[in-house]
Design a protein around this motif. Sequence first.
Motif, PDB file in Angstrom:
ATOM      1  N   GLY A 106       2.437  -8.597  -3.106  1.00  0.00           N
ATOM      2  CA  GLY A 106       3.150  -7.616  -3.586  1.00  0.00           C
ATOM      3  C   GLY A 106       4.395  -7.104  -2.897  1.00  0.00           C
ATOM      4  N   GLN A 107       4.557  -7.542  -1.357  1.00  0.00           N
ATOM      5  CA  GLN A 107       5.495  -7.069  -0.500  1.00  0.00           C
ATOM      6  C   GLN A 107       6.050  -8.474   0.065  1.00  0.00           C
ATOM      7  N   PHE A 165       3.695  -2.181  -4.842  1.00  0.00           N
ATOM      8  CA  PHE A 165       4.706  -3.065  -4.981  1.00  0.00           C
ATOM      9  C   PHE A 165       5.878  -2.862  -4.171  1.00  0.00           C
ATOM     10  N   THR A 202       1.751  -7.295 -13.329  1.00  0.00           N
ATOM     11  CA  THR A 202       1.723  -8.187 -11.784  1.00  0.00           C
ATOM     12  C   THR A 202       2.826  -8.070 -11.028  1.00  0.00           C
ATOM     13  N   HIS A 203       2.639  -8.432  -9.634  1.00  0.00           N
ATOM     14  CA  HIS A 203       3.651  -8.268  -8.792  1.00  0.00           C
ATOM     15  C   HIS A 203       4.832  -9.181  -9.169  1.00  0.00           C
ATOM     16  N   TRP A 244       9.693  -4.430  -2.781  1.00  0.00           N
ATOM     17  CA  TRP A 244      10.867  -5.469  -3.130  1.00  0.00           C
ATOM     18  C   TRP A 244      11.996  -5.087  -1.980  1.00  0.00           C
ATOM     19  N   ARG A 246       6.896  -7.964 -11.649  1.00  0.00           N
ATOM     20  CA  ARG A 246       7.837  -6.923 -11.173  1.00  0.00           C
ATOM     21  C   ARG A 246       8.947  -7.225 -10.321  1.00  0.00           C
TER      22      ARG A 246
END
Lengths: 215, 135
Positions: free
Chosen positions: A131-132, A100, A31-32, A102, A35
Amino acid sequence: MTDIGDRLSAIYESLAGGPGAVSFDFLLSATHAERVSVVRNAVDFIVRDHVQTRNLRQGRSEDQLTIDVVSGLKGMGFRAWHDAQIGGHTDISVEGKDGFLWLCEAKKHSTYEWLLEGFVQLGAYCPGLEGQDAADILIFHYAVDSEAVMNEWISRLDSAGLDVQILPHTGDTLTRFSRHKHLASGRTLEFRHKIVPLHWQTLKASKARAKQPKA
Amino acid sequence: MTIGELKEEILGKWEGAPAAALSVCIIEYLASLPAEELKFLTFRSLAKATPSKMVVTAELAAAVNILTGSLSLLDVHGLLIDEYEREYDLDDDEFAAARTTNSVVHPETGQIITNAAAHIVPYFVPTDRFYRAIK
């Protein structure tokens, strides 16, 4: 055909909680949220080493400090970039599966205005999509009392009129979390604020003795 | 993308990282295996491509991290092995839940297996992207 050494517990035992365990966590993450957590663990791992070797890291520029972190991330197999073009020049970015992303703004502390500028930049760079929507502000601090600087920074951020929600302490007084609304998407961004204490000075025996009370 | 281009991308993107060269070794090793052997690759079997052979190291984890990440050359799955050595494939959600809770429901008996990490073998399978590259 497998044997006991192929099982998860045996692999983690071999990796002994080191950087390999972080890499392994990331490749398994599904999952994000997972992560984000693993990337932050990786950053913690890297900067912990930098703090332990801070005597060798005096006088480094903001760019050099940032590249040190990116190199550490790449060493663990993360797809990490320095100064990538993501909504602007992002200091550090990490890409992963399923879109994803980060981001991290790395600042060598000089003024609180400089940190605030980084915070606003980071908000602008973040795509704000699923996810971002998580990012870090990494504050490299060469003066004394990093905890006081972190407290002051959070206090100033809270009163900056940016409609930022400061989350309660999680135990580590050098790390705080905040949330605010992403301007474009309207989704919530979660930022981690982490200060890296890099102050170091040699104390000569004569000076140390001079500080002792006289008998 | 050809295998040569993949290697170039890895060595360029992860320049200076020891894991980059290792991940290229793994790609070359996998490309040399018969198709049947690619269906179930344990983490330690990937180590056969490395100088340390069967030894699990941080560099190996980093190299596999490169291959499974946004490059999408390997997918990871979980295989549950119960106390009688019977094997069950876990779906992605079951595997993720087993990792985070360290427990898993036995697919046949419905019993909860605690200490799931001691019963699960993560394994890797090349993706379509990998197969296209080695053609």
